[in-house]
Design a protein around this motif. Structure first.
Motif, short mmCIF file in Angstrom:
data_model
loop_
_atom_site.label_atom_id
_atom_site.label_comp_id
_atom_site.label_asym_id
_atom_site.label_seq_id
_atom_site.Cartn_x
_atom_site.Cartn_y
_atom_site.Cartn_z
N ASP A 114 75.48 6.71 39.06
CA ASP A 114 76.11 5.69 39.66
C ASP A 114 74.88 4.57 39.90
OD1 ASP A 114 78.57 6.81 39.93
OD2 ASP A 114 77.97 7.73 41.97
N ALA A 115 73.57 5.11 40.12
CA ALA A 115 72.58 4.32 40.44
C ALA A 115 72.37 3.48 39.07
CB ALA A 115 71.28 5.00 40.99
N ASP A 116 72.35 4.53 37.97
CA ASP A 116 71.96 3.54 36.48
C ASP A 116 73.00 2.71 36.17
OD1 ASP A 116 69.67 5.03 36.19
OD2 ASP A 116 70.63 6.52 35.00
N ARG A 117 74.29 2.90 36.71
CA ARG A 117 75.45 2.08 36.24
C ARG A 117 75.20 0.85 37.13
NH1 ARG A 117 80.84 4.06 38.62
NH2 ARG A 117 79.58 3.17 40.31
N ASP A 118 75.05 0.87 38.44
CA ASP A 118 74.94 -0.07 39.27
C ASP A 118 73.59 -1.27 38.87
OD1 ASP A 118 76.98 0.68 40.96
OD2 ASP A 118 75.55 1.58 42.39
N ARG A 119 72.49 -0.64 38.27
CA ARG A 119 71.27 -1.40 37.80
C ARG A 119 71.87 -2.01 36.51
NH1 ARG A 119 68.61 2.65 40.21
NH2 ARG A 119 68.12 3.65 37.97
N GLY A 120 73.08 -1.80 35.97
CA GLY A 120 73.08 -2.21 34.51
C GLY A 120 72.57 -1.69 33.42
N LEU A 121 72.09 -0.38 33.59
CA LEU A 121 71.44 0.36 32.45
C LEU A 121 72.43 0.86 31.54
CD1 LEU A 121 68.38 1.93 34.63
CD2 LEU A 121 68.35 -0.22 33.13
N ALA A 132 76.70 1.11 30.31
CA ALA A 132 77.91 0.70 30.63
C ALA A 132 78.90 1.41 31.44
CB ALA A 132 78.57 0.31 29.26
N GLU A 133 79.87 0.97 31.99
CA GLU A 133 80.90 1.33 32.69
C GLU A 133 81.69 2.74 32.13
OE1 GLU A 133 82.95 2.41 36.22
OE2 GLU A 133 81.37 0.93 35.93
N SER A 134 81.83 2.49 30.72
CA SER A 134 82.50 3.70 30.06
C SER A 134 81.67 4.78 29.81
CB SER A 134 83.16 3.07 28.69
OG SER A 134 81.82 2.33 27.85
N GLU A 135 80.33 4.36 29.56
CA GLU A 135 79.34 5.59 29.37
C GLU A 135 79.05 6.54 30.62
OE1 GLU A 135 76.01 3.65 27.92
OE2 GLU A 135 76.69 3.39 25.98
N ALA A 136 79.20 5.57 31.84
CA ALA A 136 79.12 6.28 33.16
C ALA A 136 80.10 7.16 33.52
CB ALA A 136 78.96 5.14 34.14
N GLU A 137 81.39 6.70 33.05
CA GLU A 137 82.55 7.54 33.31
C GLU A 137 82.47 8.75 32.75
OE1 GLU A 137 84.65 7.29 35.72
OE2 GLU A 137 83.65 5.51 36.43
N LYS A 179 79.74 11.26 33.87
CA LYS A 179 80.40 11.76 35.12
C LYS A 179 81.58 12.74 35.13
CE LYS A 179 80.99 9.26 38.84
NZ LYS A 179 81.47 8.03 39.48
N THR A 180 82.10 12.44 33.66
CA THR A 180 83.34 13.61 33.57
C THR A 180 82.67 15.07 33.08
OG1 THR A 180 84.89 11.99 33.16
CG2 THR A 180 85.24 14.01 32.21
N GLU A 181 81.59 14.69 32.49
CA GLU A 181 80.83 16.02 31.86
C GLU A 181 80.18 16.78 33.10
OE1 GLU A 181 79.31 18.83 29.62
OE2 GLU A 181 80.96 17.36 29.10
N VAL A 182 79.61 15.94 33.75
CA VAL A 182 78.91 16.76 35.05
C VAL A 182 79.88 17.27 35.74
CG1 VAL A 182 77.72 16.04 36.95
CG2 VAL A 182 77.09 15.23 34.90
N ALA A 183 81.21 16.73 35.97
CA ALA A 183 82.34 17.24 36.86
C ALA A 183 82.76 18.75 36.33
CB ALA A 183 83.23 16.20 36.80
#
Length: 389
Positions: A48-55, A57-62, A65-69
């Motif tokens: 979440d922190a990397d996504r907020d800083r723009g490091l 993309a939103e799709s990559e973040a999701e 997170k799905t893999e971690v979940a």
């Protein structure tokens, strides 16, 4: 009773400090599955922190997170079927607290038991002063002197105490202390020949036989109080020798011999001294001058000038050199002794050691560089010895 209460409080405080870790509840360590889940939660927060800083993309973040979940679900499912043994924190805490209670009760009881077995609880108290006291039959001279010194420190105006300890100091060869004690007794109890004479003799002995100016004043005062006191007459005659006035000293010795009792123990030695000085003045002997470290003829426990005079010439020379050297060594340790420097310079002059005279004058000036009065006395003596040479 108050002392025992204080001991109990101190013991309780020490035990509390030592057992404090055992009273603290133990923290249950995390199980392996719980630790893994904590790591996954941290990973989700980092995504979440990397996504907020723009490091990323939103799709990559999701996707991340799905893999971690998915991993969290798998780990949770594995934990539910696990049969890991678990020991409750309450049982561990109760066990450590039980150990703490036993130690808190046992250690003080063990200490009291050891004291009752090895100590002496029934022994009466002994005051500090009584502990220091030494039975009179077992006391040494040093013990007795220490008692008198302690009393004089508390009551310095006790003239009788100074009068008692002064001759003891003399027998102990503590001549500086003896001179001080005689001076105190003289001031507190009233002037007397005995105290004045004691001060003069102690001062001479403390100066390695040199008749210093304070000693000369005391000897002169003795003669004012008792004109025929032979020790004072002899000491002032000896002072003339130390100053280089051999003829004047010889004249005094002859008067002493004329007035001496026929059975005087020092008569023969004085006759030998007169002969030695007479021959010296007449040029019939190379014997050295009378040493500056001689003492009055009846001074107890020390060599007299007449005793040294009875020595052979080579023995006299060695005695003189030794006495002068001791005075020089003493002045190296205490360079602020002006009478000592003046006597040493006179002694070197009498012995014809002109080089040592110059060295002693320079050393004396260096020690009294800021004392105009002392420098004046040194300059006057320099003029006198230079003219005499």
């Amino acid at each position: 009773m108050l002392l025992w209460v204080l001991f109990a409080v101190i013991t309780a405080a020490v035990m509390a400090a030592l057992l404090r870790p055992l009273w603290r509840p133990e923290e249950r360590p995390l199980a392996p599955a719980e630790a893994d889940l904590a790591v996954y939660r941290d990973q989700l927060s980092e995504i979440d922190a990397d996504r907020d800083r723009g490091l990323i993309a939103e799709s990559e973040a999701e996707g991340a997170k799905t893999e971690v979940a998915r991993r969290m679900l798998e780990r949770a499912a594995g934990t539910a079927t696990s049969s890991e043994p678990h020991v409750s924190a309450d049982s561990r805490t109760s066990r450590t607290q039980w150990i703490a209670r036993v130690a808190a009760a046992f250690v003080p009881l063990a200490a009291v038991g050891a004291y009752l077995w090895l100590g002496s609880p029934a022994a009466p108290d002994l005051p500090l002063e009584a502990r220091r006291a030494v039975p009179a039959e077992n006391a040494t001279v040093a013990d007795l002197v220490g008692k008198v010194e302690a009393r004089l420190a508390a009551k310095p105006d006790d003239g009788q105490g100074w009068a008692v300890i002064a001759p003891v100091y003399m027998r102990m060869n503590r001549f500086g202390d003896a001179a001080n004690a005689f001076a105190r007794a003289n001031a507190l109890l009233g002037e007397s020949v005995a105290y004045t004479m004691g001060f003069a003799e102690a001062t001479v002995l403390d100066s390695d036989g040199m008749v210093t100016e304070p000693a000369r004043k005391a000897f002169r005062r003795v003669l004012e109080l008792e004109p025929n006191r032979i020790e004072a007459i002899f000491a002032l005659s000896l002072a003339k020798e130390q100053d280089g006035d051999v003829a004047g000293a010889l004249a005094d010795y002859r008067v002493m011999l004329t007035n001496a009792p026929a059975d005087a123990a020092w008569r023969s030695a004085l006759e030998a001294r007169i002969k030695a000085l007479d021959d010296k003045l007449a040029g019939r002997t190379p014997a050295p001058d009378q040493p500056p470290a001689a003492d009055a003829p009846q001074a107890k426990g020390s060599a007299t000038a007449a005793d040294v005079a009875a020595m052979k010439p080579e023995e006299q020379a060695r005695a003189i050199e030794g006495m002068v050297q001791r005075l020089a060594d003493r002045l190296k340790e205490n360079g602020k002794d002006l009478p000592g420097w003046l006597q040493l310079i006179r002694a070197y002059s009498v012995l014809g050691r002109t080089g040592d005279v110059d060295t002693a004058l320079a050393d004396a000036r260096r020690n009294f560089g800021d004392d105009a009065t002392a420098l004046g006395e040194i300059a006057a003596l320099e003029k006198s010895v230079k003219q005499g040479s």
